[in-house]
Design a protein around this motif. Structure first.
Motif, PDB file in Angstrom:
ATOM      1  N   ASP A 164       0.868  -1.176   0.000  1.00 54.77           N
ATOM      2  CA  ASP A 164       0.000   0.000   0.000  1.00 54.77           C
ATOM      3  C   ASP A 164       0.908   1.230   0.000  1.00 54.77           C
ATOM      4  O   ASP A 164       1.929   1.247   0.702  1.00 54.77           O
ATOM      5  CB  ASP A 164      -0.886   0.050   1.249  1.00 54.77           C
ATOM      6  CG  ASP A 164      -1.980  -1.008   1.243  1.00 54.77           C
ATOM      7  OD1 ASP A 164      -2.132  -1.700   0.222  1.00 54.77           O
ATOM      8  OD2 ASP A 164      -2.655  -1.146   2.272  1.00 54.77           O
ATOM      9  N   ASN A 223      -1.106  -0.744  -4.432  1.00 56.12           N
ATOM     10  CA  ASN A 223      -2.364  -0.140  -3.997  1.00 56.12           C
ATOM     11  C   ASN A 223      -2.073   1.314  -3.620  1.00 56.12           C
ATOM     12  O   ASN A 223      -1.779   1.628  -2.469  1.00 56.12           O
ATOM     13  CB  ASN A 223      -2.948  -0.904  -2.811  1.00 56.12           C
ATOM     14  CG  ASN A 223      -4.252  -0.288  -2.319  1.00 56.12           C
ATOM     15  OD1 ASN A 223      -4.970   0.372  -3.077  1.00 56.12           O
ATOM     16  ND2 ASN A 223      -4.556  -0.479  -1.045  1.00 56.12           N
ATOM     17  N   ARG A 262      -2.977   4.982  -2.822  1.00 53.26           N
ATOM     18  CA  ARG A 262      -4.109   5.757  -2.294  1.00 53.26           C
ATOM     19  C   ARG A 262      -3.684   7.210  -2.161  1.00 53.26           C
ATOM     20  O   ARG A 262      -2.807   7.548  -1.359  1.00 53.26           O
ATOM     21  CB  ARG A 262      -4.547   5.190  -0.947  1.00 53.26           C
ATOM     22  CG  ARG A 262      -5.109   3.767  -1.042  1.00 53.26           C
ATOM     23  CD  ARG A 262      -5.521   3.254   0.317  1.00 53.26           C
ATOM     24  NE  ARG A 262      -6.544   4.119   0.926  1.00 53.26           N
ATOM     25  CZ  ARG A 262      -6.905   4.013   2.204  1.00 53.26           C
ATOM     26  NH1 ARG A 262      -6.333   3.126   3.002  1.00 53.26           N
ATOM     27  NH2 ARG A 262      -7.834   4.828   2.699  1.00 53.26           N
TER      28      ARG A 262
END
Length: 452
Positions: free
Chosen positions: A195, A225, A227
């Motif tokens: 992430d 991932n 974000r």
């Protein structure tokens, strides 16, 4: 006339400091150098070199996948950190030995100690000795900054990543600069569930918008991932890892949390301000175009000056310092049109102005093409390449070149020569293409994509 122990004393054994010491010694000057950690500095020990070796390791996962699409029968296992790490550190040991040999072979006196300034010509060493020097060069680099987030002490910086005993299965990377984005690609390629949180609207702030958007999109396609608009609110050490609460209220448990949220000049506790050296708002040593500080006998080069934080720039600054001080030929460092590469996956090479910077400066034409490269298209991958030129309408000079592609760093080194020489778009067009290559697009884009 005052006599000194050394004509030059260098504080810092990184690429810039070692180069300056060696070249100064070759003029016949008596030179000393102090390094409190390992010779080679950030680049060799905890930066460019180990990072690039990990980039190489991480790229094999895609290679193995592509190889099967090209007809190879492979039985592919998983990445083994316990096999890779000893070889990595053996290579760093070897390179440190080379740096030490370079200094000793040029009669530079090595002091394995922390050095601080007592006065404009005196250095105090942590072994209790003091030395004097006609000139003192600060080349102490910078260090990663960990934010003041509650529980941040449970995370690590890029310095500690190369020292991990256990390789993580799940990892959070906090930050959106080139270090965070490079390690997101590396760890993802090595099989880690990654992430990446970045509080801004898009990663790689300050780079060309179109290019950084393609880099981000391809990172996501490869499994990161990402974000955006999200930050870490709190960390806690718990059984099984590090618990993280984000600013959107989400909670996750990670094996490791890496903070790559900026770097600060390594000037704390050196005694610089006490002897009159001006320090900037980010802790950097303030210097003039000849790398001289506000104290005439003290100079500074490299990342500690926060001019351009790149190893080749530090080396060039060291060379210019020696030319200025020891050859009596005042030589400013040229910080214009410096090519650079970001070893994200996909790789990103750049030189000159971004589209946004150029448009704010003058009317421009943009020549841009994005396509699936032959290599990846055949393997069925969705990765896209970007080739982009920013051209002045008035002079036709190429103001910027941006490449997102495999080996973009190698391509931008060569394109950088042409852009540095002030080539026009027509001179690019007059160059025959090398076919079939990705780079041929740089000389075959005939019509502008857009004008501003």
């Amino acid at each position: 006339m005052a006599t000194f122990d050394y004509e030059l004393f260098v504080i810092g054994g990184g690429s810039g400091g070692v180069r300056a010491a060696r070249v100064a010694a070759q003029t016949g000057a008596k030179v000393g150098l102090a390094e409190e950690s390992r010779m080679g500095g950030t680049c060799v020990i905890r930066g460019c070199v180990p990072k690039k070796l990990m980039v190489f390791a991480s790229e094999f996962s895609d290679m193995f996948e592509d190889a099967q699409s090209y007809g190879w029968d492979l039985d592919v296992g998983t990445f083994n950190w316990s096999k890779f790490r000893p070889k990595l550190h053996a290579e760093l040991d070897r390179l440190e030995g080379i740096y030490r040999s370079i200094l000793s072979n040029n009669d530079v006196a090595i002091h394995d100690a922390r050095a601080t300034l007592k006065n404009p010509h005196t250095v105090s060493l942590s072994d209790g000795t003091e030395v004097t020097a006609k000139h003192i060069l600060i080349a102490t680099g910078c260090y990663p900054v960990v934010p003041g987030t509650p529980g941040a002490e449970h995370g690590i910086s890029s310095n500690e990543l190369f020292l991990l005993d256990e390789f993580p299965k799940k990892m959070l990377i906090v930050g959106g600069g080139y270090i965070a984005s490079e390690f997101a690609g590396i760890m993802n390629g090595l099989g880690v569930e990654v992430d990446q949180f970045y509080r801004g609207e898009q990663i790689l702030r300050g780079f060309d918008d179109e290019a950084r958007t393609i880099v981000a999109e391809d990172m996501v396609k490869r499994g990161v991932n990402l974000r955006l608009g999200v930050n870490v609110e709190e960390l806690q050490k718990r059984d099984g890892g590090v618990w993280v609460k984000d600013t959107e209220g989400g909670e996750q448990l990670y094996d490791q949390v890496l903070f790559a949220t900026g770097r600060r000049a390594n000037t704390d506790g050196l005694g610089l301000e006490q002897v009159g050296v001006e320090i900037g708002s980010k802790g950097e040593v303030v210097v003039d175009e000849y790398s001289q500080t506000s104290v005439p006998s003290i100079y500074a080069i490299g990342d500690v000056t926060n001019r351009v934080q790149l190893t080749p720039v530090a080396i060039r600054e060291g060379m210019a310092f020696v030319e200025t001080v020891f050859h009596g030929n005042p030589t400013p460092v040229d910080h214009e049109l410096i090519p650079s590469a970001v070893f994200t996956q996909p790789e990103f090479g750049t030189i000159g102005l971004t589209e946004e910077q150029a448009a704010a400066q003058e009317p421009i034409e943009v020549y841009s093409t994005s396509f699936k490269p032959m290599h990846h298209a055949f393997a069925g991958r969705e990765d896209r390449v970007l080739m982009k030129l920013i051209v002045s309408k008035a002079t036709r000079v190429v103001l910027g070149c941006h490449i997102v592609a495999d080996h973009a760093g190698e391509m931008i080194q060569l394109a950088g020569i042409v852009v540095k020489l002030g080539a026009t778009k027509e001179q690019f067009d007059q160059t025959c293409a090398v076919h079939p290559t990705m780079a041929e697009e740089l000389v075959t884009m005939k019509e502008p994509t857009r004008t501003t």
